[in-house]
Motif scaffolding. Sequence first.
Motif, mmCIF file in Angstrom:
data_model
loop_
_atom_site.group_PDB
_atom_site.id
_atom_site.type_symbol
_atom_site.label_atom_id
_atom_site.label_comp_id
_atom_site.label_asym_id
_atom_site.label_seq_id
_atom_site.Cartn_x
_atom_site.Cartn_y
_atom_site.Cartn_z
ATOM 1 N N GLN A 44 0.926 -1.201 0.054
ATOM 2 C CA GLN A 44 -0.040 0.111 0.115
ATOM 3 C C GLN A 44 0.839 1.261 0.066
ATOM 4 O O GLN A 44 0.575 2.184 -0.645
ATOM 5 C CB GLN A 44 -0.994 0.092 1.188
ATOM 6 N N THR A 45 1.904 1.317 0.855
ATOM 7 C CA THR A 45 2.707 2.517 1.059
ATOM 8 C C THR A 45 4.059 2.654 0.016
ATOM 9 O O THR A 45 4.433 3.408 -0.093
ATOM 10 C CB THR A 45 3.101 2.622 2.431
ATOM 11 N N HIS A 46 4.251 1.363 -0.321
ATOM 12 C CA HIS A 46 5.800 1.039 -1.148
ATOM 13 C C HIS A 46 6.715 1.239 -0.171
ATOM 14 O O HIS A 46 7.533 2.171 -0.574
ATOM 15 C CB HIS A 46 5.424 1.913 -2.409
ATOM 16 N N GLN A 47 6.769 1.178 1.099
ATOM 17 C CA GLN A 47 7.831 1.357 1.865
ATOM 18 C C GLN A 47 8.374 -0.171 2.548
ATOM 19 O O GLN A 47 7.525 -0.883 2.644
ATOM 20 C CB GLN A 47 7.460 2.069 3.118
ATOM 21 N N SER A 48 9.724 -0.203 2.786
ATOM 22 C CA SER A 48 10.287 -1.114 3.548
ATOM 23 C C SER A 48 10.842 -0.522 4.832
ATOM 24 O O SER A 48 10.741 0.779 4.882
ATOM 25 C CB SER A 48 11.226 -1.840 2.817
ATOM 26 N N ILE A 49 10.803 -1.313 5.702
ATOM 27 C CA ILE A 49 11.377 -0.770 7.174
ATOM 28 C C ILE A 49 12.864 -0.926 7.449
ATOM 29 O O ILE A 49 13.348 -2.052 7.298
ATOM 30 C CB ILE A 49 10.574 -1.496 8.253
ATOM 31 N N ALA A 50 13.471 0.119 7.742
ATOM 32 C CA ALA A 50 14.979 0.104 8.380
ATOM 33 C C ALA A 50 14.789 0.368 10.094
ATOM 34 O O ALA A 50 13.884 1.181 10.223
ATOM 35 C CB ALA A 50 15.864 0.961 7.946
ATOM 36 N N TRP A 51 15.459 -0.421 10.774
ATOM 37 C CA TRP A 51 15.237 -0.404 12.032
ATOM 38 C C TRP A 51 16.317 -0.128 12.720
ATOM 39 O O TRP A 51 17.654 -0.410 12.275
ATOM 40 C CB TRP A 51 15.006 -1.895 12.648
ATOM 41 N N ALA A 52 16.073 0.759 13.881
ATOM 42 C CA ALA A 52 17.469 1.237 14.620
ATOM 43 C C ALA A 52 16.885 1.019 16.201
ATOM 44 O O ALA A 52 15.642 0.982 16.558
ATOM 45 C CB ALA A 52 17.665 2.530 14.350
#
Length: 731
Positions: A277-285
Amino acid sequence: MNRVRLSMLVWLVATAAFGHEGHQPLPTRGVQLDLKSGKISLSRSARELIDVRTAAAERRESIERLRAYATIVAPWTKYAVVTSRLPGRVVALHVRPGDAVEAGQVLAEVDSLDLHTLRLDYQQALNDIDLSEKILAGVEPAAKAGSISGQKLIEAQQAHRQNLNTLQVLQTKAAALNVDEGTLATDEESRPLRLPIRSTVGGVVVHADLAVGKFIEPTEHLMDIVDLSTVWVRIGVLEQDWHRVAAGQTVRLTVSGLPGRVFETKVDKLGLMLDPQTHQSIAWAELPNSDKSPALRPGMNGQAELSWKSPKPTLAVPSQAVLSDGAERYVLVEEAAAKEGSEYQKVAVVVGRQSAGHTEIIAGKLLPDDRVVTRGGHELSSLFFLGVLRIGAETARTIGLKVEPATTRVVDRILSFDGALDVPPQQRTTASSQLSGKLVNIRVDRGQSVKAGEVLAEIASLELQDIQLELLRNHLDSELWSGTLARLRNVSDSVPRRQVLETEGRVRTLETKSANLRQKLLTLGLTARQIEGVLKTKRVVDALPVRAPIAGAVVDFDRMLGQVVRADESLFEIHDMSQVRVQAFVGERDSARVQVGQTARIRLVAHPDLETDGIVTRIGPVVGADSRTQAAWIEFKQPPSVSLQHNMAVRITLTTDSPASSLAVPLNAVVRDGLRSFVFVQKADGTFDRRRIELGRADDRFVEIKIGLTAGEMIATSGVPQIQTAYAAVR
């Protein structure tokens, strides 16, 4: 040397005697220029009038940056909801929102009818044992004396053992509920029986929907407890920027609720699934919080700036020192500086990234500590206006210029479709609990690789407890009746044959039931060793394991510790990325032209420099009622070397026909100005002309040239947008 004074340059270049907008006008005396060598000489008065300033070139760490929206979330194992294992009425409440608690601390107490039933059953079992023990004590001497039959003794022994077995099962049940056995043996007045509700984690109570006297159910959400010592930063990265993100990059976080504060950390994990839906992937910190006054709280929103340095320091100059005539990039280097005047040399450079007001110099005859003009350069740059479009070697490197001869090529007839990366269903699954219960333990982390059968989490389930208690009860009964059968066989002469047969049948029934219960527990996820431990120690396994159905990586989890989950409710999503395919969305009117075995060219939005080939292996049998598209699946000929994620956007090109070759150029060679098309043709002297052309058929790589170009002419095929900018400046 062709030296000319500025008065002559005014005649050659109309703009030379006038200042650029916002800059000082050039002086009419004291300026000498050698166009061939690119050297400018300024007298003292001319230098002061233009107000020339210089700065030294220096080696600096080049930093690239990427900004994205971020949200603060609690780590999976540091946020818990509180629930009760049994229904009942709250009779004591020991904490309130804002209180700090420790793991295992009693938060509230519940008066449950189920516990009173357990106490009643326990005390009844004690009474039954006392009675059967007295009966057995009276029967044994009579049996030895021969005044009663051996069958009566066996029946008394069996009744006593059954009562002991019942007590043992009740003791196991009490231990599973963390109820003190001593409390069960007393009455309510002397020792009230209460179910303690304990905290799963240490932290702070942030929410409590609880009051003394309230009746609660096991599925009811009672409290939230969060450990704020550490928080996670969830950074949403757009798909087209994903190729720029890597673990270890520096993150500078600002949040709306804490203006003026900047928190620094590093990317520690990368997401493995794209949100369609958002065309985003997640980077975590991850960020630590202050023990006394935690500033970062779950739910806060802000902005994250990801940055990364070049492998080694690079030469850089102030950005205002880099001059341009459209395509050409150069600096003016101070070669001589005296009281009477100064000399400056034009030096072509290849520029890289800009950072903190400086521009990286990738190549060029510039050395550290060379002083470059940072003020007055724009006025002096007008002296080099030549009126022709010539690209120097250094500039060609800067813009990635490539020149090649126009030639005949095959321009395919193609079909183009949108698509998405697709992990096949057999390699994409969810892990869930087979029984309802409370999530009490999470054993995996974001993106962690797991093996098939590995335990991901544990669920405390009363239904699991009941199955184990039933197995234990059945096992004890089986042992009891097996012993009874052995004794009956020893005295078979004085026991009716029918009784022996009935006992044999009962033993077989109990053994069959035990085997079925064992298999049920194995199916639920317990191991054979755990089941044997239940029968040996008379203690049940507290939690049901949730195991990975396949080997792969954990790509999604959206639950909290303590949360009650339903049977078969999805908890974890696991992907095996070893074999990823492409799903193309073929328009209804093009579906007949797509065939199994066709070659496809595949391009990923997340990795714009990647182009790879694939083969159509399967075509869906139906057209979607809403989308009016038909699915086609494409397998990669060679797996890409980049990291892939489910749902990544893809552009697919299928070749339907390859006609005879014709004069054609790469698509990147063509620039458009309104409705007209042009290419840049390099002449024998190295300069470029913009030439109008007429286009024909095109595919995803080349376009046919009908008029305006002949085979063998040298044309620019990359760096063309920068040449167009330079052309506009020259024109």
